[in-house]
Design an enzyme around this catalytic site. Structure first.
Site, PDB file in Angstrom:
ATOM      1  N   TRP A   1      38.028  72.622   4.019  1.00 50.00           N
ATOM      2  CA  TRP A   1      38.078  71.833   2.760  1.00 50.00           C
ATOM      3  C   TRP A   1      39.390  71.732   2.164  1.00 50.00           C
ATOM      4  O   TRP A   1      40.416  72.813   2.569  1.00 50.00           O
ATOM      5  CB  TRP A   1      37.165  72.316   1.709  1.00 50.00           C
ATOM      6  CG  TRP A   1      35.807  72.535   1.799  1.00 50.00           C
ATOM      7  CD1 TRP A   1      35.122  73.317   2.245  1.00 50.00           C
ATOM      8  CD2 TRP A   1      34.997  71.256   1.850  1.00 50.00           C
ATOM      9  NE1 TRP A   1      33.879  72.964   2.325  1.00 50.00           N
ATOM     10  CE2 TRP A   1      33.543  71.489   2.256  1.00 50.00           C
ATOM     11  CE3 TRP A   1      35.445  69.825   1.723  1.00 50.00           C
ATOM     12  CZ2 TRP A   1      32.568  70.605   2.287  1.00 50.00           C
ATOM     13  CZ3 TRP A   1      34.267  68.882   1.805  1.00 50.00           C
ATOM     14  CH2 TRP A   1      33.050  69.146   2.125  1.00 50.00           C
TER      15      TRP A   1
ATOM     16  N   PHE B   1      22.188  68.034   0.993  1.00 51.32           N
ATOM     17  CA  PHE B   1      23.185  69.211   1.174  1.00 51.32           C
ATOM     18  C   PHE B   1      22.639  69.870   2.358  1.00 51.32           C
ATOM     19  O   PHE B   1      21.578  69.785   2.787  1.00 51.32           O
ATOM     20  CB  PHE B   1      23.549  69.652  -0.024  1.00 51.32           C
ATOM     21  CG  PHE B   1      24.461  69.155  -0.882  1.00 51.32           C
ATOM     22  CD1 PHE B   1      24.680  67.813  -0.965  1.00 51.32           C
ATOM     23  CD2 PHE B   1      25.122  70.096  -1.854  1.00 51.32           C
ATOM     24  CE1 PHE B   1      25.905  67.273  -1.674  1.00 51.32           C
ATOM     25  CE2 PHE B   1      26.166  69.466  -2.455  1.00 51.32           C
ATOM     26  CZ  PHE B   1      26.691  68.255  -2.412  1.00 51.32           C
TER      27      PHE B   1
ATOM     28  N   ARG C   1      22.086  76.498  -3.232  1.00 43.15           N
ATOM     29  CA  ARG C   1      22.089  75.596  -2.125  1.00 43.15           C
ATOM     30  C   ARG C   1      22.093  75.972  -0.609  1.00 43.15           C
ATOM     31  O   ARG C   1      22.239  77.469  -0.419  1.00 43.15           O
ATOM     32  CB  ARG C   1      23.322  74.483  -2.010  1.00 43.15           C
ATOM     33  CG  ARG C   1      24.683  75.152  -2.220  1.00 43.15           C
ATOM     34  CD  ARG C   1      25.810  74.090  -2.277  1.00 43.15           C
ATOM     35  NE  ARG C   1      26.893  74.546  -2.343  1.00 43.15           N
ATOM     36  CZ  ARG C   1      27.686  74.633  -3.458  1.00 43.15           C
ATOM     37  NH1 ARG C   1      27.057  74.405  -4.691  1.00 43.15           N
ATOM     38  NH2 ARG C   1      28.872  75.237  -3.505  1.00 43.15           N
ATOM     39  N   ASP C   2      21.974  75.413   0.175  1.00 44.32           N
ATOM     40  CA  ASP C   2      22.162  75.757   1.690  1.00 44.32           C
ATOM     41  C   ASP C   2      21.021  76.538   2.209  1.00 44.32           C
ATOM     42  O   ASP C   2      21.502  77.771   2.909  1.00 44.32           O
ATOM     43  CB  ASP C   2      23.652  76.090   1.926  1.00 44.32           C
ATOM     44  CG  ASP C   2      24.762  75.535   1.280  1.00 44.32           C
ATOM     45  OD1 ASP C   2      24.272  74.220   1.167  1.00 44.32           O
ATOM     46  OD2 ASP C   2      25.695  75.816   1.210  1.00 44.32           O
TER      47      ASP C   2
ATOM     48  N   TRP D   1      32.330  60.570   8.085  1.00 44.95           N
ATOM     49  CA  TRP D   1      32.688  62.029   7.693  1.00 44.95           C
ATOM     50  C   TRP D   1      31.802  63.123   8.167  1.00 44.95           C
ATOM     51  O   TRP D   1      30.274  62.504   8.186  1.00 44.95           O
ATOM     52  CB  TRP D   1      32.901  61.994   6.106  1.00 44.95           C
ATOM     53  CG  TRP D   1      33.018  63.439   5.703  1.00 44.95           C
ATOM     54  CD1 TRP D   1      31.759  64.241   5.286  1.00 44.95           C
ATOM     55  CD2 TRP D   1      34.197  64.350   5.345  1.00 44.95           C
ATOM     56  NE1 TRP D   1      32.323  65.417   4.847  1.00 44.95           N
ATOM     57  CE2 TRP D   1      33.575  65.401   4.827  1.00 44.95           C
ATOM     58  CE3 TRP D   1      35.569  63.999   5.513  1.00 44.95           C
ATOM     59  CZ2 TRP D   1      34.483  66.676   4.469  1.00 44.95           C
ATOM     60  CZ3 TRP D   1      36.450  65.125   5.139  1.00 44.95           C
ATOM     61  CH2 TRP D   1      35.726  66.248   4.686  1.00 44.95           C
ATOM     62  N   MET D   2      32.331  64.332   8.621  1.00 49.36           N
ATOM     63  CA  MET D   2      31.184  65.267   8.988  1.00 49.36           C
ATOM     64  C   MET D   2      31.662  66.502   8.392  1.00 49.36           C
ATOM     65  O   MET D   2      32.803  66.948   8.305  1.00 49.36           O
ATOM     66  CB  MET D   2      31.149  65.385  10.455  1.00 49.36           C
ATOM     67  CG  MET D   2      30.654  66.651  11.017  1.00 49.36           C
ATOM     68  SD  MET D   2      31.044  67.062  12.916  1.00 49.36           S
ATOM     69  CE  MET D   2      29.665  65.869  13.557  1.00 49.36           C
ATOM     70  N   ASN D   3      30.929  67.293   7.721  1.00 47.70           N
ATOM     71  CA  ASN D   3      30.845  68.765   7.345  1.00 47.70           C
ATOM     72  C   ASN D   3      30.053  69.507   8.115  1.00 47.70           C
ATOM     73  O   ASN D   3      29.699  69.285   9.138  1.00 47.70           O
ATOM     74  CB  ASN D   3      31.641  68.867   5.961  1.00 47.70           C
ATOM     75  CG  ASN D   3      30.555  68.720   4.883  1.00 47.70           C
ATOM     76  OD1 ASN D   3      30.223  67.458   4.524  1.00 47.70           O
ATOM     77  ND2 ASN D   3      29.898  69.505   4.216  1.00 47.70           N
ATOM     78  N   ASP D   4      29.653  70.441   7.214  1.00 49.89           N
ATOM     79  CA  ASP D   4      28.880  71.655   7.805  1.00 49.89           C
ATOM     80  C   ASP D   4      27.719  71.410   8.903  1.00 49.89           C
ATOM     81  O   ASP D   4      27.087  70.360   8.888  1.00 49.89           O
ATOM     82  CB  ASP D   4      28.010  72.080   6.767  1.00 49.89           C
ATOM     83  CG  ASP D   4      28.458  72.382   5.586  1.00 49.89           C
ATOM     84  OD1 ASP D   4      29.795  72.424   5.534  1.00 49.89           O
ATOM     85  OD2 ASP D   4      27.864  72.726   4.483  1.00 49.89           O
TER      86      ASP D   4
ATOM     87  N   GLU E   1      28.580  80.022   0.084  1.00 48.91           N
ATOM     88  CA  GLU E   1      27.982  78.861   0.782  1.00 48.91           C
ATOM     89  C   GLU E   1      27.316  79.298   2.152  1.00 48.91           C
ATOM     90  O   GLU E   1      27.600  80.400   2.711  1.00 48.91           O
ATOM     91  CB  GLU E   1      28.825  77.835   0.672  1.00 48.91           C
ATOM     92  CG  GLU E   1      29.493  77.348  -0.551  1.00 48.91           C
ATOM     93  CD  GLU E   1      30.373  76.007  -0.353  1.00 48.91           C
ATOM     94  OE1 GLU E   1      29.979  75.312  -1.133  1.00 48.91           O
ATOM     95  OE2 GLU E   1      31.327  76.086   0.420  1.00 48.91           O
TER      96      GLU E   1
HETATM   97  C1  FRU Z   1      29.982  73.650   2.306  1.00 45.42           C
HETATM   98  C2  FRU Z   1      29.297  72.730   1.371  1.00 45.42           C
HETATM   99  C3  FRU Z   1      27.836  73.338   1.158  1.00 45.42           C
HETATM  100  C4  FRU Z   1      26.928  72.088   0.797  1.00 45.42           C
HETATM  101  C5  FRU Z   1      27.831  70.983   1.365  1.00 45.42           C
HETATM  102  C6  FRU Z   1      27.824  69.599   0.731  1.00 45.42           C
HETATM  103  O1  FRU Z   1      30.836  73.057   3.334  1.00 45.42           O
HETATM  104  O2  FRU Z   1      29.932  72.850   0.299  1.00 45.42           O
HETATM  105  O3  FRU Z   1      27.712  74.472   0.167  1.00 45.42           O
HETATM  106  O4  FRU Z   1      25.642  72.212   1.083  1.00 45.42           O
HETATM  107  O5  FRU Z   1      29.111  71.365   1.892  1.00 45.42           O
HETATM  108  O6  FRU Z   1      28.305  68.844   1.867  1.00 45.42           O
END
Ligand code: FRU
Length: 691
Positions: free
Chosen positions: A498, A293, A354-355, A230-233, A415
């Site tokens: 998401w 995160f 976060r972030d 999996w990949m997100n941000d 975010e």
């Molecule tokens: C945004 C998020 C961030 C968090 C990360 C977790 O897509 O919800 O706020 O750091 O993904 O994977």
């Protein structure tokens, strides 16, 4: 077939010869290695079992434990304490004696062994069986592949030349989980490094071993994707040591969100990327909850620093720092977290905090953190002179304080903030969760917005005139920016959203990044263009001077393809709808058209192929308001990459990004109009070839 049998036979013969020679040279003398030190005989040959914990049933060739986590043995076999005996059984396993040679280090793989007092491996003196050196699974982590093996070292360097044995001990009488020990691959005179992080080692080993099994047919050719899982941000998008670095939220173990690692790729041109080892894994008390995160990166004193959110088991989110001096291996600093829950500004959430996006301004470091204040989305500004300790400046943005011509979120966290100065203008970017739809805007569940304005560095407040959406397509989130040495500001983003169905999940991977985009600001508006480096990869130009459409559809065979760049000017004429059909085959097509009645460009993926549904009501179409110029023209530049498309409209004034899962043969391109006439002018197509 014949040949390969011969080769194999040859290899066996050779092995046999060496075996015999070894005996001739060494018979009668003590070994200099651990007999059957990797259990590769498939038996306990060479090992002496004492007590009940170590039986021949423990010599295992299983790849996965009962939770589906892989063991990571070296070779075929390893010793699996769980398969060996009842968890409450105790005892020890003693190797044959050997002379400790080389550097005196014995490298081996260890797993399980929750109770480090009672489960451990020792180097023992042959004569009196005294324990000379001891190693337990110091990084035991129940949540994180606890049975998997990772490399550690027994340091016997003070005993070189002595006759010793390996003793694997299980004195744990408990049965509340992991009351046994796994071990493998004892190497005397081990010269490799000790693994500083079991979680990192396991992640990299897992990727190395299993990414070959990922199904390839839906993968992109010039977009960043995870090797597996999996990949997100995007995280830590930066320039360091002559390369562009891009990190990403990554769960290597499943094609779904899970314990967050930082994957890492580097590039010289933002088109062709090279995978690097995973940079961060959840392995510290402050990040071994949901993991590491999102965050950002900055160069300081010749090192690359990563500022990320550590999520601990309690759910608390705190900001942490890691650095690298080679751009590949990252070390978390000892004083983490650098912004702890104790240091949040008044009224800010500690579980939605976060972030961090870090940047430098006039010799001071600033970092913007996405959070909540009361029930409101909030961005908090912090400052530092060292990156190691931070002080709270104030609220930068809060959804209870709308400004100018503003659209604002009520509930969600803001975010993934980012900040850029482009041509003297200050741009603040963030991804508000659950932003309510406003007409054509914010049609996705979560949105990405930007504001052009001014930061007050005394109070932290960001003042702006308007908040606008960055991309009007389906799949765009968590945008992050960075500055290149040549002054360009470049943006990347997660090319997904998401709460959607994900057709690649069953292929073993999911998630990708957009093709990075150059940002400029004109009349208070952001313009986006694909990085110009993509042009190096153009091949096979095809041109079409003018195509008149009068209520029909015209296929353009020379434009067919699914990994290409297509540009054209659409003269909207009298048509109610006019545009292009992409990824077109017998049953599927994706529509991109101008709709005169609504004055919007519409992207329709209702008949694109594999269905993608989401939490939003409208799964099928997205639209952006577009004004044809005074001559009635709209320009389009489209990038297709097997299962994605990115559209730049009117020189990047609007963009639309989407994943499209058409059939393998769906490569047709056709222009069409409905309810009137339109013209397609100066159309051009290139194949994009990156390999
Ligand atoms: C945004 C998020 C961030 C968090 C990360 C977790 O897509 O919800 O706020 O750091 O993904 O994977």
């Amino acid at each position: 077939m014949k040949n390969s049998t011969k080769k194999r036979f040859g290899a066996l013969m050779l092995a046999g010869c060496f075996g015999a020679m070894g005996c001739l040279a060494g018979c009668g003398e003590a070994n200099s290695s651990v007999t059957n030190g990797g259990f590769e005989t498939g038996t306990l040959k060479g090992w002496e079992a004492h007590g009940d914990a170590f039986t021949k049933d423990g010599v295992s060739y299983e790849l996965y434990d009962k939770y589906g986590n892989y063991y990571n043995q070296q070779g075929d076999f390893f010793f699996d304490g769980e398969a060996s005996a009842d968890p409450s059984a105790t005892g020890y396993l003693l190797s044959e004696p050997f002379v400790l040679g080389g550097n005196g280090l014995v490298g081996f793989l260890i797993g399980a062994g929750k109770n480090t007092q009672h489960c451990y491996v020792a180097l023992v003196d042959e004569k009196n069986k005294e324990e000379l050196a001891v190693r337990a699974n110091d990084e035991f982590d129940e949540a994180n592949m606890a049975n998997s093996l990772h490399r550690v070292i027994l340091d016997g360097s003070g005993h070189i030349g002595e006759k010793v044995r390996i003793k694997i001990v299980d004195n744990d009488e408990g049965s509340d989980g992991y009351n046994y020990i796994n071990a493998d691959d004892f190497v005397v005179g081990y010269e490799g490094a000790e693994e500083t992080s079991a979680a990192l080692y396991k992640a990299n080993k897992y990727i190395e071993r299993y990414s070959v099994g990922v199904r390839q047919d839906k993968r992109h050719s010039y977009h960043v994707m995870p090797q597996i899982g999996w990949m997100n941000d995007p995280n830590g998008f930066s320039y360091y040591n002559g390369k562009i670095h891009l990190f990403y939220q990554h769960n290597p173990y499943a094609a779904s969100w899970g314990p967050m690692h930082w994957g890492h790729v580097t590039s010289e041109d933002m088109v062709k990327w090279e995978y690097q080892p995973v940079a961060l894994a959840p392995d510290m008390p402050y990040d071994d909850g949901s993991g590491c995160f999102s965050g950002s990166a900055i160069e300081r004193d010749g090192a690359l620093w990563l500022l990320y959110t550590g999520v601990e088991k309690s759910g608390a989110q705190q900001q942490c720092l890691a650095y690298s001096e080679d751009g590949v291996n990252f070390i978390k600093i000892g004083a983490n977290p650098v912004i702890s829950t104790a240091e949040v500004g008044a009224g800010l959430s500690t579980v939605d905090f976060r972030d961090p996006y870090v940047y430098e301004k006039d010799g001071t470091y600033y970092c913007i953190i996405g959070t909540r204040k009361g029930g409101n989305g909030n961005l908090a500004l912090y400052k530092s002179s060292t990156l190691r300790s931070w002080s709270y400046v104030g609220t930068m943005l809060n959804s209870s304080d709308p400004q100018g011509e503003n659209y604002y979120a009520l509930n969600g966290v803001y975010e993934c903030p980012a900040f850029a100065e482009i041509g003297g203008q200050q741009i603040l970017i963030c991804s508000p969760q659950n932003l309510e739809q406003q007409g054509n805007l914010f049609q996705n569940l979560h949105s990405v917005v930007y504001m052009v304005g001014t930061v007050d560095y005394q109070t932290g407040k960001f003042s702006y005139e308007s908040m606008r959406e960055i991309d009007g397509g389906f799949d765009f989130y968590a945008a992050q920016t960075m500055k290149l040495p040549d002054g360009r500001t470049v943006m990347t983003a997660w090319m997904q959203m998401w709460d959607r169905t994900l057709p690649t999940q069953s292929d073993g991977w999911t998630g990708a990044m957009i093709l990075p985009r150059e940002l400029t600001v004109k009349d208070g508006k952001l313009y986006q263009a694909p990085v110009r480096e993509i042009e190096k990869y153009r091949k096979d130009q095809a041109d079409l001077d003018e195509l008149s459409l009068n209520g029909e559809e015209k296929d353009v065979a020379s434009f067919a393809g699914d990994t290409s760049e297509i540009s054209f000017t659409l003269h909207v004429g009298t048509a109610q709808r006019a545009g292009v059909k992409l990824f077109k085959g017998m049953f599927n097509e994706t529509l991109l058209y101008y709709d005169a009645a609504s004055g919007t460009v519409v992207l329709d993926r209702s008949r694109s192929g594999a269905l993608i549904t989401g939490a939003e009501q409208n799964a099928a179409t997205r639209c952006v308001a577009v004004q044809p110029d005074q001559d009635g023209n709209i320009t389009f530049r489209i990038f297709l990459d097997n299962t994605s498309m990115e559209v730049f409209i009117n020189g990047g004034e609007a963009t639309m990004t989407a994943n499209i899962y058409a059939g393998a043969a769906d490569e047709g391109v056709a222009f069409y109009s409905e309810g009137g006439s339109a013209q397609v002018r100066s159309a051009r197509k290139y194949t994009i070839e990156v390999n």
